[in-house]
Design a protein around this motif. Sequence first.
Motif, PDB file in Angstrom:
ATOM      1  N   GLU B 290      36.761  -6.195  -8.470  1.00 25.19           N
ATOM      2  CA  GLU B 290      35.965  -6.104  -9.690  1.00 25.19           C
ATOM      3  C   GLU B 290      36.733  -5.381 -10.798  1.00 25.19           C
ATOM      4  O   GLU B 290      36.699  -5.773 -11.963  1.00 25.19           O
ATOM      5  CB  GLU B 290      34.641  -5.383  -9.418  1.00 25.19           C
ATOM      6  CG  GLU B 290      33.645  -6.179  -8.598  1.00 25.19           C
ATOM      7  CD  GLU B 290      33.127  -7.414  -9.332  1.00 25.19           C
ATOM      8  OE1 GLU B 290      33.191  -7.435 -10.583  1.00 25.19           O
ATOM      9  OE2 GLU B 290      32.685  -8.359  -8.663  1.00 25.19           O
TER      10      GLU B 290
ATOM     11  N   GLY C 117      20.058  -2.571 -15.335  1.00 26.75           N
ATOM     12  CA  GLY C 117      21.236  -3.055 -16.049  1.00 26.75           C
ATOM     13  C   GLY C 117      21.176  -2.707 -17.524  1.00 26.75           C
ATOM     14  O   GLY C 117      22.168  -2.308 -18.137  1.00 26.75           O
ATOM     15  N   ILE C 133      26.683   0.762 -11.309  1.00 23.02           N
ATOM     16  CA  ILE C 133      27.800  -0.101 -10.897  1.00 23.02           C
ATOM     17  C   ILE C 133      28.116   0.105  -9.422  1.00 23.02           C
ATOM     18  O   ILE C 133      28.179  -0.838  -8.636  1.00 23.02           O
ATOM     19  CB  ILE C 133      29.056   0.198 -11.740  1.00 23.02           C
ATOM     20  CG1 ILE C 133      28.770  -0.067 -13.209  1.00 23.02           C
ATOM     21  CG2 ILE C 133      30.217  -0.669 -11.272  1.00 23.02           C
ATOM     22  CD1 ILE C 133      29.871   0.397 -14.125  1.00 23.02           C
ATOM     23  N   SER C 136      25.388  -1.169  -7.170  1.00 25.18           N
ATOM     24  CA  SER C 136      25.311  -2.614  -7.060  1.00 25.18           C
ATOM     25  C   SER C 136      26.459  -3.156  -6.218  1.00 25.18           C
ATOM     26  O   SER C 136      26.304  -4.126  -5.487  1.00 25.18           O
ATOM     27  CB  SER C 136      25.313  -3.267  -8.439  1.00 25.18           C
ATOM     28  OG  SER C 136      26.581  -3.153  -9.029  1.00 25.18           O
ATOM     29  N   ARG C 219      24.064  -6.129 -12.659  1.00 25.02           N
ATOM     30  CA  ARG C 219      25.391  -6.166 -13.260  1.00 25.02           C
ATOM     31  C   ARG C 219      25.502  -7.170 -14.386  1.00 25.02           C
ATOM     32  O   ARG C 219      26.118  -6.900 -15.424  1.00 25.02           O
ATOM     33  CB  ARG C 219      26.436  -6.459 -12.189  1.00 25.02           C
ATOM     34  CG  ARG C 219      26.702  -5.214 -11.357  1.00 25.02           C
ATOM     35  CD  ARG C 219      27.698  -5.484 -10.303  1.00 25.02           C
ATOM     36  NE  ARG C 219      28.628  -6.520 -10.775  1.00 25.02           N
ATOM     37  CZ  ARG C 219      29.524  -7.093 -10.009  1.00 25.02           C
ATOM     38  NH1 ARG C 219      29.605  -6.754  -8.781  1.00 25.02           N
ATOM     39  NH2 ARG C 219      30.314  -8.011 -10.495  1.00 25.02           N
ATOM     40  N   ARG C 222      23.716  -5.803 -17.370  1.00 24.94           N
ATOM     41  CA  ARG C 222      24.525  -4.769 -17.992  1.00 24.94           C
ATOM     42  C   ARG C 222      25.624  -5.399 -18.853  1.00 24.94           C
ATOM     43  O   ARG C 222      25.800  -5.038 -20.021  1.00 24.94           O
ATOM     44  CB  ARG C 222      25.138  -3.876 -16.917  1.00 24.94           C
ATOM     45  CG  ARG C 222      26.102  -2.846 -17.457  1.00 24.94           C
ATOM     46  CD  ARG C 222      26.692  -1.992 -16.357  1.00 24.94           C
ATOM     47  NE  ARG C 222      27.753  -1.155 -16.887  1.00 24.94           N
ATOM     48  CZ  ARG C 222      29.017  -1.527 -16.973  1.00 24.94           C
ATOM     49  NH1 ARG C 222      29.370  -2.730 -16.572  1.00 24.94           N
ATOM     50  NH2 ARG C 222      29.929  -0.715 -17.481  1.00 24.94           N
TER      51      ARG C 222
END
Lengths: 558, 302, 335
Positions: B290, C117, C133, C136, C219, C222
């Motif tokens: 990520e 988010g 973050i 998740s 996510r 967000r």
Amino acid sequence: MEARKRLSAVAVGGAMLLAVAACGGGGTGTSSTPGATQPPAAGGSDKAFVWALSAEPKALDGAYVSDGESLRVIRQMFEGLVGTKPGSTEVVPALATKWESTDGTNWTFTLKQGVKFHDGTDFNAEAACWNFERWYNFKGAQQNPAVSYYWYTVFGGYAKNEDASLAPSSYKGCKAEGTDKITISLAAPSASFIAALSLPSFSMVSPAAIQKSGDAVEMKGDAPEFTGKFATEAPVGTGPYKFVSWQRGDRVTLQAFDGYHGEKAKIKDLIFRAISDAPARRQALESGEIDGFDQVEPADVDTLKGAGFQVQERSALNVGYIGFNQKMAPLDNPKIRQAIAYAINREALVQAKYPAGSRVATQFMPPELTGYNEGVTTYGYDVNKAKQLIAESGVANPTIELWYPTGVTRPYMPDPKANFEAFKADLEAAGFKVTVKSARWTPEYLDAVDNGKAMVYMIGWNADFADADNFVGTFFQQFNKRFGFENKEIFDKLNAAEQETDAAKRTTLYQEANKLIMDFLPGLPYVHNKSFVGLGKDVQGFLTDPLSNENFSLVSRG
Amino acid sequence: MSLGAAEAAITVAEDHGGGVWREAFKRLSRNPAAIIGAVLIALFLFVAIFADWLAPYTALAPDLKQIKGPGHIPGPTAEHWLGLDDQGRDLLSRIILGARQSLLVGVVSLLFGMIGGIILGLLAGGLGGWFDTGVMRLVDMMLAVPGLLFAIGIAAMLGEGLLAVMIAIGVVNVPVFARLLRGQMLAQREADYAMAAKSLGVKRRRVILGHVFPNSLTPVIVQGTLTLATAIIEAAGLAFLGLSGADPSIPEWGRMLAESQRHLAIAPQLVIAPGLAIVLAALGFTLLGESLREALDPKYRR
Amino acid sequence: MLRFIVRRLLVLVPVLLGLSIALFAWVRALPGSPAQALLGERATQAQIEMINRQMGLDQPLYEQYLRFLGKVVRLDFGTSVQTSQPVIDEMIRRFPATFELGVTALLIAVVVGVPLGYFAARRNGTWLDSATITGSLIGITIPVFFLAYMLKYVFAVKLGWFPNTGRQEARMLDVEHPTGFYVLDGLVTGNMAAFWDAILHLVLPAIALATIPLAIIARITRAAVLDVLNEDYVRTAESKGLTSGVVTRRHVLRNALLPVTTVIGLQFGLLMSGAILTETVFAFPGVGKFVADAIPTRDYPSLQGFILVIATLFVLINLVVDVAYGLIDPRVRVR
């Protein structure tokens, strides 16, 4: 041929049980019927009894199923002409109060009077014969061995066999004499079928209900489909419980039958739920959602007992064994087979992985059965002896393929993977090179074993009937691809035993056969397991049964 | 202009490729999430590679002497920090040895998926036309079946074994890579340098294989990092449904987790240890993947 | 717009046709005989051969396929080996359970995920943001069945707050199910006990099933909110002195929710995979449980039928999402 063999397979068991049945059948009838006193209404308790099955029933018509979970539900709603005494394998009267035969070919049954089906119609001689004729006249998909397995096994064929592989039927006809007597004729003398009739697959169903709901079966794609509504939506029998509803994927609900002819069920509502996950069944019992389930995992027995739940032991008639395929080298070498037997530490496995009370097997049948031989050759754990035998065998670095099944637990094999790991380690310690083979139990694993493609494999047997022939006869009476050997001495001995009608002589013959088998070592039996039923704290009157014939109408909740 | 000069011009034009990576690494080294991810991965690799030396016991063959009966699972002691499993083997050793198997499953299935996906994506993105349409319909088809169901289907067809599991997980990832690469290549083909090369008369195959394709690989690599994580998790899911390697004595986290569920009440450590191992390994790859994605994404480069 | 829909529908035809061919071939390619699956350890050779003959597997392949296709079009997927019932009946019986569970999970995911988010983006860089973050990411790396078992162990087994398994308390008799959606059934029949019972049975499996979609939605929200916040029009609006609440409602959320909607549509496949594992852990009698049980019982007709139907649903849902997207955002149609 096959079918005829199976029929006689149960013959002597039947003959022996016959004596008992004749005594019981003489005058007293089935049970302590309340007689003239005002019968209490069925289902005194308003607390439901909830039982967790491991799978949904397939159908609720005994003639169409052979799987344990369907039969378990069927047992509560239906009865046959004969039954077994709760908690034993002894054949006792049920819908027939007595039976007799002078020649072993024609059997006359005297039926209990005043018995009604759940739909209010009478059970009588006409209805009983109608049932036999129904089975005998099965057509099309009904003749599929996956559908009418036990009829096929016991009686061979049908009125009009639609497949060349079917044998001519050993059933000849049924004649009603008055309302309370029927005579069943067979093609050849046999006492066996009395014992076989105690199977729930030979339960009496209401002719009127079948005619009303239909009993069609169609073969669609890979599986039989019960398109007639009797087996799925409207089963009608004479048992202590009657059908209420079947919510697919959820539950089957039964209710005590007020008009039951015997001792009425103590609990009104009987519910079967299917929970396929074993830990989930245990947890459901712990949380009180269910009152009982079968096949408690050995590891959970103490946990459940410790928490105050009842765990009842069942002396199941089974054997777990390692099979050897002698068509594959080096298993054709007797020294190699013996080396395997000495290499494997059966005691350690049974002690660590099987519940207390399970026994290390010395032969291919459990000690409860007549014909068991205390004097067979045993092969105690001895690695050095195994190594020595390998050296003597002349096979350098023997390699064996060891097969184990996945996706399954069997009563004789509650954790196949654990057994496999133990066997593999033992064999390697003795100097074998082991190739791992695994496959799904159905169909790949059984496919490989039954077609002689598996070299060394884990399998076993659960009794259909309490008889030696149901074990060693099934395995070793003729050439069997699983084992891949021809041994005339063993085949002849077992044939002689099967045909012997004198009980004492028969026992001796089976004992001799067991000795021969264990000297020849076509496989290594290692365990006779116990199985366990878990029950709620307030459950009373539950009686475990060696053939899983538990009768729920005796149960109450205190 | 000679072809050589054209190539040089193109190389200059696409030089931002290497720059992107360089800059991304700079960004990554400042991102705590990326560092944690990298540490987790390094740890995982270290344990997997040196498992034989790290494991205190061999822990492959069962030791039934340790087990007094069914349901008896010895807990943690000084000799066995995590206790024994239901076969009497040291659990810590099996967790350590299991890292190797999980890494193997992750890498091999990733390779299957990536290679398959790259071939399909390359053909679709490179050849275009009817072939592209055909491949994309195939990809649509494969994506329409939920991943786990798809893997179950493939594994059922291939029979038992770890290879079957790895192929199944790999095949499930083929459409993901194919679609990603194709999309990226279509975008790259429209990029200035590719247009320039085309107008300069560089052969199409050369442009695509030599320039468009390598420049399209960035997101594929990012996806690859993330797929390592999902492959490990999916292998656990398949093991839970009974689809795993043939030899149960070789430790594998997914299988250990799945098969000790029934001992949860007696010995929760048997479930929690492999479960945590899976989460940590997967988390490592996910964190790094990520962060990498963010670092390479021009949107976040402000 | 109509042309757009028609074009999208036409693309479906080869995909579904291809899928039917693939599934037909799949069953043929599977090892082992179905006869053995039916009879288990008792099967004799003669019995197996007889069953195989009865199934008529001797016709040419294309004919078998056409027959299969003809039946599938009429929603005849054959008979389940597990239950001996038509596969289509099993679907009709089990889809409501999974649908109820899936919708609940999605609801949890949206109701928790979107605000999470959103606030993470608004407080970009704060501890809330990092926590979201990290949380998740952990959410998508926990194997679903592991989480499900842990939830069950803690909240059902140890604490006893929720039921262990199933959709309905086994002792609850006389409950009617006119719709098959147990929560709804409770309301419709006015049986509040059944209604509450159904909800209690949903909570744990729905939470387990919701984790991955929740993590993804949080996510995406967000990221989308961050994008929108950086757009010029929001900056303009804020510089013009519009209060932050108005900006939020009018612009940020509406624009940010567009990509979120698409993502929700894409969760279907993920939910289905999750449902197989979750329903197995909680013995929840839905589609996922049935599929999981179909593996050890080698119930291939059921697997075949379920995969076909699930894939078709997935494709259709995506179509609906696309069309809805097209309605909201005209730019999409032009492409």
